[in-house]
Enzyme design. Structure first.
Site, mmCIF file in Angstrom:
data_model
loop_
_atom_site.group_PDB
_atom_site.id
_atom_site.type_symbol
_atom_site.label_atom_id
_atom_site.label_comp_id
_atom_site.label_asym_id
_atom_site.label_seq_id
_atom_site.Cartn_x
_atom_site.Cartn_y
_atom_site.Cartn_z
ATOM 1 C CD GLU A 109 8.024 14.775 61.640
ATOM 2 O OE1 GLU A 109 8.679 13.661 61.547
ATOM 3 O OE2 GLU A 109 7.082 14.410 62.180
ATOM 4 N NE ARG A 110 7.081 20.358 54.848
ATOM 5 C CZ ARG A 110 7.023 19.173 54.014
ATOM 6 N NH1 ARG A 110 7.870 18.227 53.029
ATOM 7 N NH2 ARG A 110 5.916 19.234 53.713
#
Length: 331
Positions: A109-110
């Protein structure tokens, strides 16, 4: 095309093994028609989630707005060989069983592979990408710079996400693999307080068939917020499940749609969902064509004796009976 009728399955993806140290066990989970890893392992035979595995390029926030550059910082600067090598090392260390035949979840989820969608705390990757092009072409106009940055970013973001998925499938052939959270919908957000997904996001999801074609399972997230009205909470679930089912219907292999669901409110994590909210959100998932639910929990939900006791009580009195009801009704 009509999607195949499947058994509606509910999975337990909560690190309740952390409660064992207090002499509290969650053996009853299976009594409620919930698929539960043997020995209550967090990475186990039924479901395994891998948090930020490998070495995806990313800008990791430090204090005072600074950040650490990991593997080039953005996909177009990253070394994919190093990433894939680390990815397999992570998998083999976390859950070595190569015959794993459960649900494999890659939770990264970066940043998102669609350039436009990198807002909020992901915005930094957009800015970094634009700066790279600007330094290379100082005389280009703003629009040209952004277009080029977007093109490069998306090309390599796709490469990283696609190759990671392919490698997971190659080394754990019998598992059903997918990325947590996809497809995104961006409904019930402050700028879009309606059940329907953001129209642009739906077009972007259509452009992401390269990802969904490779997934055996779609894993939209339907965590709900307290600040929403009860109807809006249901609307949030409805829109997200519908979009994932729409995507699945458009694919030859119609991947399963399992919604990630959390038993507390995302903006009020000390409060369990009311019985009504549980019933209504579960029903909404089933009515709109979902193939099941993954009950998720955070390690901070079970990091003390009192929290473990509360969760166990909630499972036995509220959550468990509802899962039995829903699975029996749907199946």
């Amino acid at each position: 095309s009509e999607r195949p009728k499947r058994v509606f399955n509910i999975y337990w993806n909560v690190p309740t093994f952390m409660c064992h140290q207090y002499g509290l066990y969650f053996d009853e989970v299976t009594n409620f028609n919930i698929k539960h890893n043997s020995k209550d392992d967090f990475q186990g035979d039924k479901i395994s989630i891998f948090y930020d595995p490998g070495e995806f390029p990313a800008l990791l926030p430090l204090k005072e707005g600074n950040y650490k550059i990991r593997n080039g910082g953005v996909p177009q600067e990253g070394n994919i060989t190093i990433h894939l090598q680390r990815f397999i090392e992570n998998l083999d260390k976390t859950y070595p069983n190569r015959n794993f035949n459960g649900i494999g979840v890659i939770d990264f989820e970066r940043w998102r592979p669609i350039f436009r969608q990198n807002w909020g705390n992901m915005m930094i990757h957009k800015k970094f990408s634009i700066d790279l092009v600007r330094n290379e072409h100082p005389f280009w106009d703003k629009k040209m710079i952004e277009l080029e940055a977007s093109k490069r970013f998306e090309k390599y973001a796709r490469l990283f996400m696609e190759e990671t998925l392919k490698l997971a499938k190659k080394t754990r052939k019998q598992a059903d693999w997918g990325y947590y959270g996809y497809p995104y919908c961006f409904n019930m957000s402050p700028n879009n307080l309606v059940p329907d997904c953001d129209a642009t996001a739906m077009l972007e999801n259509d452009k992401m068939s390269w990802l969904f074609n490779n997934q055996n399972v779609l894993l939209p997230s339907v965590y709900i917020r307290h600040e929403l009205t009860p109807d809006q909470r249901v609307g949030l679930v409805q829109g997200r499940v519908k979009e994932a089912v729409r995507i699945s219907n458009n694919l030859k292999h119609s991947p399963k749609v399992l919604s990630y669901w959390w038993y507390v409110y995302q903006d009020d994590t000390n409060t369990f969902l009311t019985e009504t909210d549980v019933k209504k959100t579960f029903q909404e998932i089933a009515i709109n064509g979902g193939d099941g639910i993954i009950i998720w929990g955070s390690s901070s939900d079970v990091n003390s004796l009192s929290k473990c006791k509360r969760l166990r009580e909630y499972l036995l009195t509220v959550l468990g009976p509802i899962t039995v009801n829903v699975t029996e009704t749907v199946n």
